[in-house]
Motif scaffolding. Structure first.
Motif, PDB file in Angstrom:
ATOM      1  N   VAL A  47      65.819  33.077  53.393  1.00  0.00           N
ATOM      2  CA  VAL A  47      66.112  34.004  52.292  1.00  0.00           C
ATOM      3  C   VAL A  47      64.996  33.976  51.249  1.00  0.00           C
ATOM      4  CG1 VAL A  47      67.706  34.526  50.401  1.00  0.00           C
ATOM      5  CG2 VAL A  47      68.593  33.950  52.667  1.00  0.00           C
ATOM      6  N   GLN A  48      64.529  32.774  50.890  1.00  0.00           N
ATOM      7  CA  GLN A  48      63.442  32.656  49.916  1.00  0.00           C
ATOM      8  C   GLN A  48      62.206  33.413  50.369  1.00  0.00           C
ATOM      9  OE1 GLN A  48      62.686  28.496  49.308  1.00  0.00           O
ATOM     10  NE2 GLN A  48      64.466  28.182  47.996  1.00  0.00           N
ATOM     11  N   GLN A  49      61.799  33.186  51.606  1.00  0.00           N
ATOM     12  CA  GLN A  49      60.564  33.808  52.092  1.00  0.00           C
ATOM     13  C   GLN A  49      60.727  35.307  52.298  1.00  0.00           C
ATOM     14  OE1 GLN A  49      57.783  32.283  52.001  1.00  0.00           O
ATOM     15  NE2 GLN A  49      56.581  34.017  52.745  1.00  0.00           N
ATOM     16  N   THR A  50      61.919  35.729  52.698  1.00  0.00           N
ATOM     17  CA  THR A  50      62.179  37.163  52.866  1.00  0.00           C
ATOM     18  C   THR A  50      62.055  37.886  51.532  1.00  0.00           C
ATOM     19  OG1 THR A  50      63.644  36.778  54.749  1.00  0.00           O
ATOM     20  CG2 THR A  50      63.877  38.880  53.593  1.00  0.00           C
ATOM     21  N   LEU A  51      62.662  37.328  50.495  1.00  0.00           N
ATOM     22  CA  LEU A  51      62.587  37.946  49.165  1.00  0.00           C
ATOM     23  C   LEU A  51      61.171  37.913  48.614  1.00  0.00           C
ATOM     24  CD1 LEU A  51      65.863  36.513  47.602  1.00  0.00           C
ATOM     25  CD2 LEU A  51      65.394  38.915  48.075  1.00  0.00           C
ATOM     26  N   GLN A  52      60.526  36.754  48.718  1.00  0.00           N
ATOM     27  CA  GLN A  52      59.178  36.611  48.185  1.00  0.00           C
ATOM     28  C   GLN A  52      58.199  37.532  48.905  1.00  0.00           C
ATOM     29  OE1 GLN A  52      57.864  32.567  47.382  1.00  0.00           O
ATOM     30  NE2 GLN A  52      55.774  33.091  47.952  1.00  0.00           N
ATOM     31  N   GLY A  53      58.294  37.564  50.223  1.00  0.00           N
ATOM     32  CA  GLY A  53      57.396  38.400  51.008  1.00  0.00           C
ATOM     33  C   GLY A  53      57.616  39.883  50.761  1.00  0.00           C
ATOM     34  N   THR A  54      58.874  40.278  50.643  1.00  0.00           N
ATOM     35  CA  THR A  54      59.200  41.690  50.390  1.00  0.00           C
ATOM     36  C   THR A  54      58.676  42.138  49.034  1.00  0.00           C
ATOM     37  OG1 THR A  54      61.200  41.496  51.749  1.00  0.00           O
ATOM     38  CG2 THR A  54      61.094  43.350  50.218  1.00  0.00           C
ATOM     39  N   LEU A  55      58.857  41.309  48.014  1.00  0.00           N
ATOM     40  CA  LEU A  55      58.360  41.640  46.674  1.00  0.00           C
ATOM     41  C   LEU A  55      56.839  41.733  46.650  1.00  0.00           C
ATOM     42  CD1 LEU A  55      60.694  39.472  44.399  1.00  0.00           C
ATOM     43  CD2 LEU A  55      60.597  41.967  44.505  1.00  0.00           C
ATOM     44  N   GLU A  56      56.189  40.805  47.335  1.00  0.00           N
ATOM     45  CA  GLU A  56      54.720  40.805  47.362  1.00  0.00           C
ATOM     46  C   GLU A  56      54.188  42.035  48.099  1.00  0.00           C
ATOM     47  OE1 GLU A  56      51.352  39.538  45.849  1.00  0.00           O
ATOM     48  OE2 GLU A  56      53.270  38.514  45.497  1.00  0.00           O
ATOM     49  N   LEU A  57      54.864  42.401  49.181  1.00  0.00           N
ATOM     50  CA  LEU A  57      54.479  43.592  49.942  1.00  0.00           C
ATOM     51  C   LEU A  57      54.599  44.837  49.070  1.00  0.00           C
ATOM     52  CD1 LEU A  57      53.668  44.589  52.799  1.00  0.00           C
ATOM     53  CD2 LEU A  57      56.112  44.854  53.276  1.00  0.00           C
ATOM     54  N   TRP A  58      55.680  44.928  48.320  1.00  0.00           N
ATOM     55  CA  TRP A  58      55.918  46.057  47.419  1.00  0.00           C
ATOM     56  C   TRP A  58      54.852  46.104  46.313  1.00  0.00           C
ATOM     57  CZ3 TRP A  58      60.040  45.949  43.047  1.00  0.00           C
ATOM     58  CH2 TRP A  58      60.046  47.189  42.376  1.00  0.00           C
ATOM     59  N   LYS A  59      54.583  44.939  45.693  1.00  0.00           N
ATOM     60  CA  LYS A  59      53.613  44.871  44.601  1.00  0.00           C
ATOM     61  C   LYS A  59      52.206  45.248  45.067  1.00  0.00           C
ATOM     62  CE  LYS A  59      53.644  41.195  41.993  1.00  0.00           C
ATOM     63  NZ  LYS A  59      53.747  39.754  41.644  1.00  0.00           N
ATOM     64  N   GLN A  60      51.803  44.721  46.200  1.00  0.00           N
ATOM     65  CA  GLN A  60      50.432  44.952  46.672  1.00  0.00           C
ATOM     66  C   GLN A  60      50.219  46.366  47.211  1.00  0.00           C
ATOM     67  OE1 GLN A  60      48.568  42.023  49.152  1.00  0.00           O
ATOM     68  NE2 GLN A  60      49.478  40.293  48.072  1.00  0.00           N
ATOM     69  N   SER A  61      51.257  46.958  47.745  1.00  0.00           N
ATOM     70  CA  SER A  61      51.118  48.283  48.350  1.00  0.00           C
ATOM     71  C   SER A  61      51.124  49.401  47.320  1.00  0.00           C
ATOM     72  CB  SER A  61      52.253  48.535  49.343  1.00  0.00           C
ATOM     73  OG  SER A  61      53.490  48.699  48.646  1.00  0.00           O
ATOM     74  N   GLY A  62      51.923  49.239  46.258  1.00  0.00           N
ATOM     75  CA  GLY A  62      52.061  50.293  45.257  1.00  0.00           C
ATOM     76  C   GLY A  62      52.946  51.437  45.721  1.00  0.00           C
ATOM     77  N   SER A  63      53.551  51.308  46.907  1.00  0.00           N
ATOM     78  CA  SER A  63      54.426  52.359  47.439  1.00  0.00           C
ATOM     79  C   SER A  63      55.840  52.228  46.882  1.00  0.00           C
ATOM     80  CB  SER A  63      54.482  52.275  48.971  1.00  0.00           C
ATOM     81  OG  SER A  63      53.212  52.477  49.530  1.00  0.00           O
ATOM     82  N   GLU A  64      56.559  53.343  46.925  1.00  0.00           N
ATOM     83  CA  GLU A  64      57.952  53.342  46.473  1.00  0.00           C
ATOM     84  C   GLU A  64      58.814  52.479  47.403  1.00  0.00           C
ATOM     85  OE1 GLU A  64      59.354  54.830  43.800  1.00  0.00           O
ATOM     86  OE2 GLU A  64      57.373  55.475  43.139  1.00  0.00           O
ATOM     87  N   PRO A  65      59.813  51.757  46.852  1.00  0.00           N
ATOM     88  CA  PRO A  65      60.703  50.948  47.707  1.00  0.00           C
ATOM     89  C   PRO A  65      61.383  51.779  48.784  1.00  0.00           C
ATOM     90  CG  PRO A  65      61.042  50.412  45.393  1.00  0.00           C
ATOM     91  CD  PRO A  65      60.131  51.602  45.419  1.00  0.00           C
TER      92      PRO A  65
END
Length: 270
Positions: free
Chosen positions: A203-221
């Protein structure tokens, strides 16, 4: 600018650490007022700044006075600062539910006021601090406060005081809502056969990875949700269940209910 921080508890102490350890302030420029002797000694050892049991008589020498006590202690703080607060000083409050207007009334019509709504992650310098400043606060004073608060995470300046209540719902209470989601993700993992430590790691890595992917991409969720959702696949099956239970609507209602409750509490204190 010298800073007087009144209240060295969880939130006040977190900001003090961020100011000093983030090198936003020198220990010589920060004075903390903390009534609890144990906490006072701990802060003194850790930060090396002055930590006093009561508000100093020469409070006028501080350009910025931060109120970091519980909202219920407003009258106590008011009494401690009576006759000591100059018109040239900036008053920064991180007391939940206390508006700039309430502060103005309680501090003899003081004009230089900034209200700040932080959230729990300021304790690990990853917080979100939403701030509203009255028009009397000079640009250089506001810039100093924003730089100071940035030691504890990100800051967001808003133009309307009502948006402080909204921040209470989205970023402050929002931490509790995210933890509620985390609890249930771990619960689901456990029911599917994973042990406690395995479930937490996933759960920790899923949340952390998802947030980082969102932040770095700049795309809409929503775009990422569409990308990860294959037609007839597992993600679609889960999302269909969420939609059936109107989870999205329930989440929005929860945030709005928290917002209304914040406004109710503020009106009572006003």
């Amino acid at each position: 600018m010298r800073v007087l921080l009144i209240g060295g508890g969880n939130m006040g102490g977190a900001f003090a650490r961020a100011f000093i350890k983030g090198r936003k302030l020198r220990p010589a420029d920060l004075t903390i007022v903390e009534t609890d002797s144990g906490r006072r000694r701990a802060l003194q050892r850790e930060l090396g700044c002055a930590v006093l049991p009561q508000t100093p008589a020469d409070s006028g020498r501080f350009g910025l006075v931060i109120l970091a006590t519980k909202p219920q202690q407003l009258m106590e703080v008011r009494g401690a600062l009576k006759g000591k607060l100059g018109t040239y000083q900036v008053l920064l409050s991180i007391m939940a539910g206390i508006s700039a207007e309430v502060l103005r009334k309680n501090f003899d019509g003081h004009k230089k006021i900034i209200c700040c709504m932080p959230n729990l992650p300021v304790q690990v310098a990853q917080g979100m601090s939403v701030i509203f400043a009255t028009s009397a606060v000079a640009k250089r004073e506001l810039a100093f406060v924003q730089r100071l608060l940035s030691g504890a995470g990100k800051t967001l300046l808003v133009s309307k005081p009502a948006l402080i209540d909204a921040a209470t719902s989205i970023s402050a209470s929002g931490c509790g809502f995210v933890f509620y989601l985390i609890e249930n993700m771990i619960k689901a993992a456990s029911q599917l056969g994973y042990g406690p430590h395995e479930a937490e790691l996933m759960v920790q890595q899923t949340l952390q990875g998802t947030l980082e992917l969102w932040k770095q991409s700049g795309s809409e969720p929503s775009l990422w949700r569409e990308r990860v959702t294959s037609k007839g696949g597992t993600t679609q099956a889960g999302l269909e269940e969420f939609t059936k239970g109107k989870l999205g609507d329930v989440l929005v209602k929860g945030y709005k209910r928290a917002y209304r409750r914040c406004a109710e509490l503020r009106r009572r204190r006003g």
